[in-house]
Design an enzyme around this catalytic site. Structure first.
Site, PDB file in Angstrom:
ATOM      1  N   MET A   1       0.833  -1.184   0.000  1.00  0.00           N
ATOM      2  CA  MET A   1       0.000   0.000   0.000  1.00  0.00           C
ATOM      3  C   MET A   1       0.877   1.246   0.000  1.00  0.00           C
ATOM      4  O   MET A   1       1.911   1.267   0.656  1.00  0.00           O
ATOM      5  CB  MET A   1      -0.894   0.036   1.237  1.00  0.00           C
ATOM      6  CG  MET A   1      -1.774  -1.176   1.385  1.00  0.00           C
ATOM      7  SD  MET A   1      -2.919  -1.320   0.026  1.00  0.00           S
ATOM      8  CE  MET A   1      -3.643  -2.897   0.418  1.00  0.00           C
ATOM      9  N   LEU A 389       3.705  -6.344   4.121  1.00  0.00           N
ATOM     10  CA  LEU A 389       5.150  -6.158   3.953  1.00  0.00           C
ATOM     11  C   LEU A 389       5.503  -6.278   2.475  1.00  0.00           C
ATOM     12  O   LEU A 389       5.406  -7.363   1.895  1.00  0.00           O
ATOM     13  CB  LEU A 389       5.910  -7.192   4.782  1.00  0.00           C
ATOM     14  CG  LEU A 389       5.670  -7.113   6.298  1.00  0.00           C
ATOM     15  CD1 LEU A 389       6.367  -8.257   7.007  1.00  0.00           C
ATOM     16  CD2 LEU A 389       6.148  -5.773   6.839  1.00  0.00           C
ATOM     17  N   GLU A 390       5.916  -5.176   1.878  1.00  0.00           N
ATOM     18  CA  GLU A 390       6.156  -5.134   0.437  1.00  0.00           C
ATOM     19  C   GLU A 390       7.640  -5.153   0.091  1.00  0.00           C
ATOM     20  O   GLU A 390       8.024  -4.923  -1.053  1.00  0.00           O
ATOM     21  CB  GLU A 390       5.478  -3.898  -0.154  1.00  0.00           C
ATOM     22  CG  GLU A 390       3.971  -3.930   0.073  1.00  0.00           C
ATOM     23  CD  GLU A 390       3.253  -2.707  -0.474  1.00  0.00           C
ATOM     24  OE1 GLU A 390       3.877  -1.943  -1.234  1.00  0.00           O
ATOM     25  OE2 GLU A 390       2.076  -2.521  -0.132  1.00  0.00           O
ATOM     26  N   ASN A 391       8.487  -5.418   1.089  1.00  0.00           N
ATOM     27  CA  ASN A 391       9.927  -5.437   0.849  1.00  0.00           C
ATOM     28  C   ASN A 391      10.548  -6.743   1.315  1.00  0.00           C
ATOM     29  O   ASN A 391      11.671  -6.784   1.796  1.00  0.00           O
ATOM     30  CB  ASN A 391      10.578  -4.247   1.562  1.00  0.00           C
ATOM     31  CG  ASN A 391      10.109  -2.917   1.015  1.00  0.00           C
ATOM     32  OD1 ASN A 391      10.375  -2.580  -0.127  1.00  0.00           O
ATOM     33  ND2 ASN A 391       9.368  -2.173   1.823  1.00  0.00           N
TER      34      ASN A 391
END
Length: 564
Positions: A1, A389-391
């Site tokens: 997001m 968690l996008e990393n």
């Protein structure tokens, strides 16, 4: 997001889509004369026999898959950290090319084959994962170039135990593999009424693993986890695992017993059959500033965005942006949460986002995560947690963290996830593995079907974002990949300003919901069956929805709640 001040940079181009479409070759056991034709395949002699672009490669002693060394190659803005070796081969011969990799995006391939050059790839991976493909040499081909590379400006990748297995090309490669040892550490990591999830330790030299139930092989995987489905409720089953490679199959591991639950999975009691999830912004980025009390009643789950990382690994905290939210106080915030809950809504705290830096990579950080989230639940009254968690995500330790949190919070805990599309393309990806690992306590996975370019659907075809086919064909991967339909939701932006790309109108969202639940209003892709228990839809964000006059929730909300 998206967090305030930026949108996610997406890397997917037509070239990457083409890479996605490549198939993993399935090969039989190697012939007796087959050898590994790669030299210094385990990087035990440094970078001998390897050439890496722009000085991007080095060898390290940790992490390693086998032996005492592995390759570490670090991409730059204009360099993809390509490491190559010229390998001697025989004409008119078939070879299996494989390597163990982890870290950032990693590609493995061969050029100059004299027939069809091949490649395969994987997104970022927290643990060792094997890439494998195969090629056939041309009538006059005596050498090929094998390569590994990452992606421009992304994290370093690691590689080890490269293999070009096939007839001896005369180049003096490494010896053929030996039969691997039996896997250790086999454990049950999760159960539902119809499935048991397993995990075990990596075996050096293994190219895959076979899973046995009551002595019968039930599945084969390349990673170190698997979920066995189609089981009876309230029943105990014995499981064993073997390791395999071209030399053969190991002895069976020690036996573990998994017992299925009495009822279906999916934590989070008190929710309707079909739900609408909305992310509420704890910051002002140009969207309408809201209090929790301003969120429309069509939203069943409100995900407060975002918790923040602390100096303690894995731990998170929450700081209400009172100034940015025009004087909204903590006491008002808590009172609004209680009011929403009294109306039957759930309010959870979201961890991560585009710029989130929370890392759960070991047992200590998993414990810190669970303890800190539970503390926030007690302080603010949150009903649970959203994982955004996008990393990168470590499936082993995030599973541990969520199970620890569940033990503290009890069966009413809400657990949601919002992976990017690439994170749910394969059950071997960390996010997908985590979802399957915690299936018995998981509420819903709302994949973000935007900011992602083109991706593969469950039928193996490539679909472009911004269409009903993109939503349905990609959701089908989760629906057929082990999650219950009640644990699958469609994540979309609330307006054109809510994401960098991939916006679809609320009507398209409703069409996708109809297609999946009733096989009506489909595009060119039509599922093989209906999923009437599909959980619903999610949007980023309630604030962008309000900016657009709540057009999204006023259209999608009633449609979700009227699904069969």
């Amino acid at each position: 997001m998206p967090r305030p001040g930026g949108r996610r940079l997406r890397l997917w181009s037509g070239a990457v889509t083409a890479a996605l479409a490549l198939s993993f070759a399935v090969t039989g056991q190697a012939a007796a004369a087959d050898v590994n034709n790669a030299r210094n395949a385990g990087f035990e002699s440094g970078l001998s026999n390897w050439t890496c672009s722009a000085g991007s490669g080095t060898t390290v002693s940790s992490p390693v898959h086998g032996g005492s060394a592995a390759l570490k190659a670090t991409p730059a803005g204009q360099d993809n950290a390509k490491c190559t070796q010229t390998v001697a081969v025989r004409p008119n011969s078939t070879y299996t090319l494989s390597a163990w990799v982890q870290g950032g995006y990693t590609y493995l391939g061969a050029t100059g084959t004299g027939t069809t050059d091949v490649s395969t790839w994987t997104p970022d991976s927290a643990g060792w994962k094997q890439l494998s493909t195969a090629f056939t040499t041309g009538s006059s081909t005596t050498s090929v170039t094998v390569y590994l590379h990452g992606w421009y400006g992304q994290a370093a990748y690691y590689a080890d135990d490269v293999s070009v297995l096939g007839p001896d090309g005369g180049g003096g490669g490494d010896p053929a593999p030996t039969v691997p040892a039996a896997p250790g550490g086999l454990a049950v990591t999760g159960t539902t009424s119809s499935s048991v999830s397993l995990a075990w330790n990596t075996v050096s030299g293994a190219t895959g693993y076979n899973v046995y139930r009551s002595g019968t092989k039930v599945t084969a995987v390349t990673g170190t986890s698997a979920t066995v489905t189609g089981l009876a409720a309230s029943t105990s089953y014995p499981f064993q695992v073997t390791a395999v490679n071209a030399a053969g199959e190991s002895a069976k591991s020690a036996t573990v017993t998994g017992t299925t639950t009495a009822g279906g999975g999916g934590g989070g009691t008190g929710l309707p059959k079909h739900v609408v999830t909305g992310y509420w912004q704890n910051f002002d980025n140009g969207a309408a500033v809201q209090r929790i009390s301003d969120v429309p009643s069509q939203y069943d789950i409100i995900a407060v965005s975002f918790a923040d990382a602390t100096s303690t690994p894995g731990a998170v905290t929450f700081n209400l942006d009172t100034a940015g939210l025009r004087g909204y106080t903590v006491d008002q915030f808590k009172a609004d949460i209680r009011t929403k809950q009294a109306a039957g809504k759930k309010v959870i705290v979201s961890v991560g986002g585009e710029r989130g830096t929370v890392a759960v990579n070991d047992s200590a950080s998993a414990t810190n995560f669970a303890n800190s989230v539970y503390s926030l639940m007690q302080t603010y009254g949150f009903d649970g947690v959203d994982i955004d968690l996008e990393n990168g995500l470590n499936a082993t330790y995030m599973t541990q963290a969520l199970r620890s949190l569940s033990a503290k919070a009890g069966p009413s805990l809400i657990i949601t996830m919002a992976p990017q599309t690439i994170d749910m393309q394969s059950t071997s990806a960390g996010y997908f593995r985590t979802a399957l690992n915690v299936k018995d306590i998981l509420t819903v996975v709302n994949t973000q079907y935007y900011n992602s370019g083109s991706m593969l659907g469950c039928d193996g075809k490539v679909y472009s974002q911004g269409s009903v086919d993109f939503l349905t064909a990609l959701a089908c991967i989760q629906l057929e990949g082990g999650l219950a339909p009640s644990q699958v939701g469609l994540g979309v932006p609330a307006s054109t300003r809510g994401a960098g790309s991939g916006y679809v109108s609320p009507t398209v969202v409703n069409n996708a919901l109809d297609c999946l639940t009733k096989l009506t209003n489909c595009g060119s892709f039509k599922p093989s069956r209906t999923y009437p228990d599909l959980r619903g839809a999610m949007t980023w964000s309630t604030n962008w929805d309000a900016t657009a006059g709540n057009a999204w929730s006023n259209t999608v909300g009633p449609h979700v709640h009227a699904l069969p």
